[in-house]
Design an enzyme around this catalytic site. Sequence first.
Site, PDB file in Angstrom:
ATOM      1  N   SER A  95       2.383   9.889  -1.877  1.00 32.15           N
ATOM      2  CA  SER A  95       1.056   9.048  -1.955  1.00 32.15           C
ATOM      3  C   SER A  95      -0.166   9.981  -1.072  1.00 32.15           C
ATOM      4  O   SER A  95      -0.367  10.825  -1.451  1.00 32.15           O
ATOM      5  CB  SER A  95       1.371   7.770  -1.309  1.00 32.15           C
ATOM      6  OG  SER A  95      -0.092   6.857  -1.376  1.00 32.15           O
ATOM      7  N   ASP A 237      -5.865   9.270  -4.118  1.00 29.12           N
ATOM      8  CA  ASP A 237      -5.095   9.821  -3.243  1.00 29.12           C
ATOM      9  C   ASP A 237      -3.965  10.554  -4.175  1.00 29.12           C
ATOM     10  O   ASP A 237      -4.090  10.630  -5.468  1.00 29.12           O
ATOM     11  CB  ASP A 237      -4.285   8.824  -2.383  1.00 29.12           C
ATOM     12  CG  ASP A 237      -3.482   7.946  -3.346  1.00 29.12           C
ATOM     13  OD1 ASP A 237      -3.734   7.839  -4.571  1.00 29.12           O
ATOM     14  OD2 ASP A 237      -2.638   7.072  -2.814  1.00 29.12           O
ATOM     15  N   ASP A 241      -3.098   5.688  -7.082  1.00 28.96           N
ATOM     16  CA  ASP A 241      -3.085   4.158  -7.124  1.00 28.96           C
ATOM     17  C   ASP A 241      -4.215   3.862  -6.109  1.00 28.96           C
ATOM     18  O   ASP A 241      -4.891   2.982  -6.299  1.00 28.96           O
ATOM     19  CB  ASP A 241      -1.804   3.535  -6.571  1.00 28.96           C
ATOM     20  CG  ASP A 241      -1.501   3.971  -5.090  1.00 28.96           C
ATOM     21  OD1 ASP A 241      -1.869   5.003  -4.593  1.00 28.96           O
ATOM     22  OD2 ASP A 241      -0.244   3.407  -4.633  1.00 28.96           O
TER      23      ASP A 241
HETATM   24 MG    MG Z   1      -0.871   6.089  -2.946  1.00 26.27          MG
END
Ligand code: MG
Length: 449
Positions: A95, A237, A241
Amino acid sequence: MAKYFGTNGIRGTIDKLGPELALGVSRAFGEWCGNGKVVVGRDMRLTGEMLRDAVVSGLLSVGCEVVDLGIVSSPTLEFIADKLGADGGVIVTASHNPPEWNALKFVDGKGVAVSKERGEEVERLMESEIEYANWEKFRPVQEYKGANEAHIERVLELANIGKVKEKKPKVVLDCGNATACLVAPELYRRMGCKVVVLNGEMDGRFPGRPSEPTEKNLGELKKRVVGEEADLGIAWDGDGDRVVFVDERGEWIVGDRGFALSAMLALMEGKGKVVTTVATSNVVKDVCEKFGGELVYTKVGAPYISEVMQKEGNVVSAGEEVGGIVWPEMGMAKDGFMAGAKIVEAVCERKMSEWMQELPEYYNAKTKIECKEGDKEKVLEEIGKVAREKKLEVNTLDGVRIDFNDEEWAIVRASGTENYFRVFAEAKSMEKAEKRMDEWAGYVREVME
Ligand code: MG
């Protein structure tokens, strides 16, 4: 207590999360999914291929049917898992973490991320004897090439393209050398935007900027939006998401204000519930009051938001303070590309800065206090008592949230991974926020003595 699972999957550098752990946990996850169909994908991090192969191996060994999407964003995988009627999904992505990190994020058949609590079930299976599948059950890994295109097409179906094609807004996209490169430029071009792309080449070293879309990391985007006289800047990012926005004046917009605008747009389309975490700014509460939304709080972490959405009916919007935004028509998971598309539509009506003026201004202050591992629960209990003695409104869903009045609140939470408390306070002025923060940080220190 979960040994490996954090709020959203298993995260670490290679010494913590190597192929051995990836293999073991994937075998258990395959069992947890009923040895059914599991969709696998990864981001462009350098350790991604190694971990993906271990995950695939683990899943195959227990008889799962594996569908490999290749390199995709998290929302793309979550969407495809749902679309294919899979029993689960695994995404190899850290992430917003630095490039040397990686992680395994697990989702169920609905595309809902596996929380720490559900992760504990997987960990219990890891401790048991898991049998290998019978040799006759082994099937080849299926490659699914059209994931990004299918995701783009779905967002285009849900967006109001007519409105965008007429106005042709100019948007600067900061893809951060990450999986947003696979979706964002194509999507917003096809919506009818004039598109300028920054950091548009995928690179697991993140040469353009660190992958967390904080204000500090988006200096170039802010400048380019002004330089290009664009209507909007959008940044994601590493796994796409989370999304944040920059208005036409080059002002960065903090995650929960981007979410508040999304909730407002959703409530203008239809009344219903808005789901968010107890750590989200009151700007979301204000939007709900003004536009007829019913606010539902959850624990902090994206998996809890999706879980609560599933339980509650009629949720029109959901999101978290760091810029995770869910449009339920897209699915249960936060999707930075869908969220971006809705804001692009909005800037066809009014300037982004004008939309933001609709939202009340808040200030916040935060600090960390070191503590001993065993003390966390007891200290939080005591803090709850202190607040109740003062006849304050207390919410103990996650840490202790104290609402002093309609404008001021604070929250004390224990870090899930390290030995400290976070104290966060929000108010209508910086001075008031700092005062609340100091006051409650003081109580934490007092209670610890
Ligand atoms: Mg993320």
